[in-house]
Design a protein around this motif. Structure first.
Motif, PDB file in Angstrom:
ATOM      1  N   PHE A 506     -11.532   2.355   5.446  1.00 54.84           N
ATOM      2  CA  PHE A 506     -11.590   3.901   5.384  1.00 54.84           C
ATOM      3  C   PHE A 506     -10.885   4.432   6.424  1.00 54.84           C
ATOM      4  N   CYS A 507     -10.863   3.884   7.610  1.00 55.35           N
ATOM      5  CA  CYS A 507     -10.180   4.550   8.928  1.00 55.35           C
ATOM      6  C   CYS A 507      -8.746   4.133   8.823  1.00 55.35           C
ATOM      7  N   GLY A 508      -8.362   3.042   7.963  1.00 54.72           N
ATOM      8  CA  GLY A 508      -7.018   2.709   8.131  1.00 54.72           C
ATOM      9  C   GLY A 508      -6.676   2.084   9.210  1.00 54.72           C
ATOM     10  N   ASN A 509      -7.262   1.186   9.729  1.00 52.29           N
ATOM     11  CA  ASN A 509      -7.137   0.650  11.281  1.00 52.29           C
ATOM     12  C   ASN A 509      -6.354  -0.639  10.874  1.00 52.29           C
ATOM     13  N   PRO A 510      -5.129  -0.678  11.483  1.00 50.39           N
ATOM     14  CA  PRO A 510      -4.101  -1.677  11.432  1.00 50.39           C
ATOM     15  C   PRO A 510      -4.429  -2.786  12.249  1.00 50.39           C
ATOM     16  N   ASP A 511      -5.248  -2.537  13.291  1.00 43.64           N
ATOM     17  CA  ASP A 511      -5.573  -3.583  14.280  1.00 43.64           C
ATOM     18  C   ASP A 511      -6.920  -4.168  14.012  1.00 43.64           C
ATOM     19  N   ALA A 512      -7.690  -4.022  12.974  1.00 42.23           N
ATOM     20  CA  ALA A 512      -8.936  -4.398  12.555  1.00 42.23           C
ATOM     21  C   ALA A 512      -8.978  -5.840  12.711  1.00 42.23           C
ATOM     22  N   PHE A 537      -9.818   2.688  17.636  1.00 38.12           N
ATOM     23  CA  PHE A 537      -9.135   3.293  16.482  1.00 38.12           C
ATOM     24  C   PHE A 537      -7.863   4.194  16.873  1.00 38.12           C
ATOM     25  N   ASP A 538      -7.495   4.024  17.909  1.00 38.97           N
ATOM     26  CA  ASP A 538      -6.315   4.935  18.374  1.00 38.97           C
ATOM     27  C   ASP A 538      -4.979   5.167  17.610  1.00 38.97           C
ATOM     28  N   ILE A 539      -4.788   3.884  17.053  1.00 41.90           N
ATOM     29  CA  ILE A 539      -3.557   3.908  16.109  1.00 41.90           C
ATOM     30  C   ILE A 539      -4.008   4.004  14.580  1.00 41.90           C
ATOM     31  N   ALA A 540      -5.364   4.180  14.387  1.00 41.39           N
ATOM     32  CA  ALA A 540      -5.880   4.208  12.717  1.00 41.39           C
ATOM     33  C   ALA A 540      -5.590   5.558  12.321  1.00 41.39           C
ATOM     34  N   PHE A 541      -5.967   5.739  11.110  1.00 38.52           N
ATOM     35  CA  PHE A 541      -5.884   7.072  10.452  1.00 38.52           C
ATOM     36  C   PHE A 541      -4.459   7.449  10.336  1.00 38.52           C
ATOM     37  N   ASP A 542      -3.440   6.473   9.966  1.00 41.32           N
ATOM     38  CA  ASP A 542      -2.170   6.695   9.949  1.00 41.32           C
ATOM     39  C   ASP A 542      -1.566   7.234  10.939  1.00 41.32           C
ATOM     40  N   ASN A 543      -1.671   6.235  12.182  1.00 43.97           N
ATOM     41  CA  ASN A 543      -1.058   6.607  13.375  1.00 43.97           C
ATOM     42  C   ASN A 543      -0.076   5.469  13.836  1.00 43.97           C
ATOM     43  N   ASP A 544       0.205   4.606  12.929  1.00 47.20           N
ATOM     44  CA  ASP A 544       1.028   3.406  13.146  1.00 47.20           C
ATOM     45  C   ASP A 544       2.422   3.377  12.571  1.00 47.20           C
ATOM     46  N   ASN A 545       3.536   3.839  13.261  1.00 51.26           N
ATOM     47  CA  ASN A 545       4.556   3.925  12.664  1.00 51.26           C
ATOM     48  C   ASN A 545       5.233   2.586  12.150  1.00 51.26           C
ATOM     49  N   ARG A 546       4.596   1.494  12.254  1.00 48.73           N
ATOM     50  CA  ARG A 546       5.014   0.039  11.761  1.00 48.73           C
ATOM     51  C   ARG A 546       4.394  -0.032  10.437  1.00 48.73           C
ATOM     52  N   ILE A 547       3.679   0.824   9.709  1.00 50.68           N
ATOM     53  CA  ILE A 547       3.031   0.756   8.517  1.00 50.68           C
ATOM     54  C   ILE A 547       3.505   1.960   7.773  1.00 50.68           C
ATOM     55  N   SER A 548       4.243   1.756   6.471  1.00 50.34           N
ATOM     56  CA  SER A 548       4.743   2.913   5.702  1.00 50.34           C
ATOM     57  C   SER A 548       3.638   3.088   4.788  1.00 50.34           C
ATOM     58  N   ASN A 549       3.611   4.425   4.625  1.00 47.26           N
ATOM     59  CA  ASN A 549       2.622   4.696   3.234  1.00 47.26           C
ATOM     60  C   ASN A 549       1.115   4.282   3.750  1.00 47.26           C
ATOM     61  N   ALA A 550       0.782   4.171   4.875  1.00 47.61           N
ATOM     62  CA  ALA A 550      -0.636   3.726   5.246  1.00 47.61           C
ATOM     63  C   ALA A 550      -1.750   4.293   4.483  1.00 47.61           C
ATOM     64  N   THR A 551      -1.516   5.763   3.850  1.00 49.12           N
ATOM     65  CA  THR A 551      -2.665   6.195   3.088  1.00 49.12           C
ATOM     66  C   THR A 551      -3.005   5.463   1.964  1.00 49.12           C
ATOM     67  N   ASN A 552      -1.885   4.641   1.251  1.00 46.59           N
ATOM     68  CA  ASN A 552      -2.165   4.195  -0.087  1.00 46.59           C
ATOM     69  C   ASN A 552      -2.073   2.819   0.012  1.00 46.59           C
ATOM     70  N   ARG A 553      -2.299   2.167   1.156  1.00 48.22           N
ATOM     71  CA  ARG A 553      -2.324   0.764   1.180  1.00 48.22           C
ATOM     72  C   ARG A 553      -3.355   0.070   1.516  1.00 48.22           C
ATOM     73  N   LEU A 554      -3.887  -0.982   1.194  1.00 43.93           N
ATOM     74  CA  LEU A 554      -4.977  -1.635   2.080  1.00 43.93           C
ATOM     75  C   LEU A 554      -4.865  -2.173   3.398  1.00 43.93           C
ATOM     76  N   MET A 555      -5.383  -2.118   4.199  1.00 40.87           N
ATOM     77  CA  MET A 555      -5.314  -2.938   5.399  1.00 40.87           C
ATOM     78  C   MET A 555      -5.302  -4.337   5.248  1.00 40.87           C
ATOM     79  N   LEU A 556      -6.056  -4.771   4.150  1.00 41.17           N
ATOM     80  CA  LEU A 556      -6.158  -6.351   4.010  1.00 41.17           C
ATOM     81  C   LEU A 556      -4.710  -6.817   3.861  1.00 41.17           C
ATOM     82  N   ASP A 557      -3.871  -5.994   3.187  1.00 42.55           N
ATOM     83  CA  ASP A 557      -2.443  -6.420   2.861  1.00 42.55           C
ATOM     84  C   ASP A 557      -1.354  -5.927   4.105  1.00 42.55           C
TER      85      ASP A 557
END
Length: 658
Positions: A506-512, A537-557
């Motif tokens: 939900f938070c789109g946390n790439p470091d989870a 969560f400081d780079i969660a919620f689409d705040n990581d520029n290494r991940i494109s289209n973070a809103t519509n992608r699972l962090m599982l991937d």
């Protein structure tokens, strides 16, 4: 002969008398002879010009014009309608005109909203023009400042910025004000002559009147003659004065703290500003402070760990009473809210009553505290920080039994707090599983007992948990891993795994998956590994520029490695079904609580975050892998809200398709 002479003389005298009579009569009748005309006056001066209140109904007092050469100036100190004013004038001329219109003193009205030309006509036809101009002094504050001479606690004068178009007057004070009643100031201001200034109906005198500048003030400027006032919003931005957040003031220069392992001593003062519990004063014992974090440790605005000489529950956060606390800087997050929002989502799920039978009764459902604070270093403002618990084994935090040191005893089985940690190889106590998962042992803290890693690796507790984690990994990657009894569920708690996953997605946390906390209880309570607490969560919620289209992608991937365990878990269809059920049970609460924190906390830190970004430029991003800074706080906040809404819709579609 004599008679003849006499008769002649008498006749001549009579003729002269008749002639004199005729001349006198003709002169009187015609005024002058044909050889001489009457002399007419050429005077055409305006001697006096004014507006009388008796002749102009809305004029509170007479206004006398100043005549200089051919210019006449009048200053109207009221809101009277100058588009229709009756002039009262006195002149030595024959008549007065405006254009072709003859003017009657005290009767004829004219529009004085622009200059009016009055023409005075003399007896002999001579003309003299006068330009009549009516001035209204601006109802403006043209200067506003705090003079150090009037306020000894200041280190110098404080100049306010005046925006005449927006009608705002603002200033920022970054220095600590060393005086009692630090919100009371005597402002010095300038306005036009004969203007009156008031606040809440109370007259204000420049350099004399004292007011509290804790909140925004409305300064009103009006003509002494009355009428409507011009209003200015006057705002002082100073966290010490505004007192909207608790304040932590350290004596040590935080810029000189460069170590993540070595503490520095410092005096500390905590002003609750509405919170009466968990405070500290300079007269109390000194605290210890050091850097914390990994990539964030190298940013300009640095995070810190603070250790108190005694256990304390800071600022009324009464779930834990401990020595160690964390100050998160949130330098990469230009909303300053991402950690608070992520933790709010965690609290939504990790509760004993959501529903009552969902979690294992022995699970530690802990989410760190959230309290925004203003931090000062000596006399200088450092910024808005986020005060939280230290993630550790402690009563009120991750409450675990202390593991014993003897092999083959029940005590050695728990408890343990660990972190699947991409930075583990920089820690003292860590190990690697057969699949390459790096794990840091957080509790027990082996550094308390050892200075040498080789000695530590011989410890029975270290070897027990290393071997146990390997057993759980082996079960996860075994052939029968999906079996409900003998598979991965024998060693991992499904409920906390589902909640941890939902919070992270939900938070789109790439470091989870790069940083995942897990813990083990004593075998007598449970033989499983539990997931949590959540963190970072400081780079969660689409705040990581290494991940494109973070809103519509699972962090599982899309999330950062290591994802090996998570990818294996989610090849089990039963786990996906459990995620779908829990999502539909809790999704509206997650969304509402996340947006609620964005709304409420952004207001709570409002004045302070303005000062924060006067110290740390909101558009400057020093963390290379974080998104670029926003042009304004409003823009940053809008992006966060937009993400939450869109992320909710995306996940709802994905999970209900499982």
């Amino acid at each position: 002969m004599i008679n003849t002479f006499m008769n002649t003389t008498i006749m001549q005298l009579i003729k002269w008398c008749v002639a004199l009579f005729l001349f006198t009569w003709l002169f009187a009748f015609y005024g002058c002879s044909s050889d001489e005309e009457q002399i007419l006056s050429s005077d055409c001066d305006m001697l006096e010009f004014k507006f009388l209140s008796a002749e102009n109904g809305k004029l509170p007092e007479d206004v006398v014009g100043k005549i200089t050469g051919n210019e006449i100036a009048l200053e109207v100190l009221s809101d009277a309608d100058i588009s229709s004013m009756v002039a009262n004038f006195r002149t030595n001329g024959e008549s007065v005109r405006v254009g072709n219109s003859v003017q009657a003193s005290g009767k004829t009205a004219n529009n004085f909203s622009k200059s009016v030309i009055y023409t005075v006509v003399a007896q002999d036809g001579t003309l003299k023009k006068y330009t009549v101009s009516v001035f209204r002094p601006d109802k403006r504050i043209t200067g506003f400042y705090f003079a150090r001479a009037n306020i000894p606690g200041l280190t110098g004068n404080v100049d306010f910025k005046i925006d005449q178009e927006a009608k705002t007057i603002t200033a920022t004070i970054l220095k600590w004000i060393d005086m009692p009643d630090a919100d009371q100031f005597v402002p010095t201001f300038t306005v036009a002559k004969d203007m009156k200034v008031s606040v809440n109906g109370q007259g204000q005198e420049s350099g004399v009147s004292s007011l509290s500048f804790k909140d925004e003030l409305i300064y009103s400027v009006a003509y002494t003659g009355g009428g409507t006032a011009e209003e200015y919003k006057v705002k002082l931005m100073c966290p010490q004065v505004n007192a909207t957040l608790p304040v932590m003031r350290f004596s040590v220069n935080l810029g000189t703290i460069t170590s993540k392992t070595e503490y520095r001593q410092s005096k500390l003062e905590i002003a609750g500003n509405g919170i009466s519990q968990g405070l500290w004063t300079y007269s109390d014992q000194e605290v210890e402070i050091r850097l914390r974090g990994n990539s964030t440790m190298g940013l300009p605005k640095k995070p810190f760990r603070v250790k108190f000489p005694e256990k304390i529950s800071l600022l009324g956060m009464n779930h834990a009473k401990e020595k160690s606390w964390v100050l998160l800087a949130n330098d990469a997050d230009k909303t300053l809210l991402r950690n608070a929002v992520g933790l709010a989502v965690s609290r939504t799920l990790l509760q004993r009553d959501n529903p009552a039978d969902y979690h294992d009764s022995k699970a530690v459902l802990f989410t760190v505290a959230t309290q925004h604070v203003d931090v000062y270093v000596g006399d200088t403002y450092q910024g808005v920080y986020h005060l939280t618990d230290q993630v550790q084994s402690a009563p009120g935090r991750v409450t675990l039994d202390k593991p014993g040191k003897k092999v083959d005893t029940p005590e050695i089985t728990g408890g343990y707090l660990m972190e699947i940690d991409g930075f583990a190889d920089g820690e003292f106590s860590w190990f690697t599983t057969a699949k390459g998962m790096k794990v840091t042992l957080k509790y027990p803290d082996m550094e308390d007992d050892y200075t040498n890693q080789n000695d530590m690796k011989a410890d029975a507790r270290y070897n027990y948990i290393l071997n146990y984690v390997q057993v759980t990994e082996d079960a996860l990657f075994s052939k029968g891993y999906q079996d409900a009894v003998s598979g991965w569920r024998k060693y991992f708690d499904q409920s906390t795994l589902v909640d941890y996953y939902l919070i992270s997605e939900f938070c789109g946390n790439p470091d989870a998956w790069w940083s995942t906390y897990i813990y083990k209880l004593r075998d007598s309570d449970s033989r499983k590994l539990f997931f949590g607490p959540v963190w970072d969560f400081d780079i969660a919620f689409d705040n990581d520029n290494r991940i494109s289209n973070a809103t519509n992608r699972l962090m599982l991937d899309a999330g950062h490695d290591p994802k090996m365990w998570m990818n294996r878990f989610f090849t089990d269809p039963a786990l996906k079904s459990a995620v779908k059920a829990r999502w539909n049970q809790m999704k509206t609460h997650m969304r509402a609580n996340a947006l609620g924190v964005v709304e409420n906390d952004s207001k709570a830190i409002g004045r302070s975050r303005e000062v924060n970004f006067s110290v740390w430029n909101i558009s400057s991003q020093s963390l290379g892998h974080a998104k670029p800074g926003s042009a304004s706080y409003e823009e940053a906040l809008a992006l966060l809200k937009n993400y939450i809404e869109k992320r909710y819709t995306y996940l709802d579609g994905v999970f209900n398709g499982w």
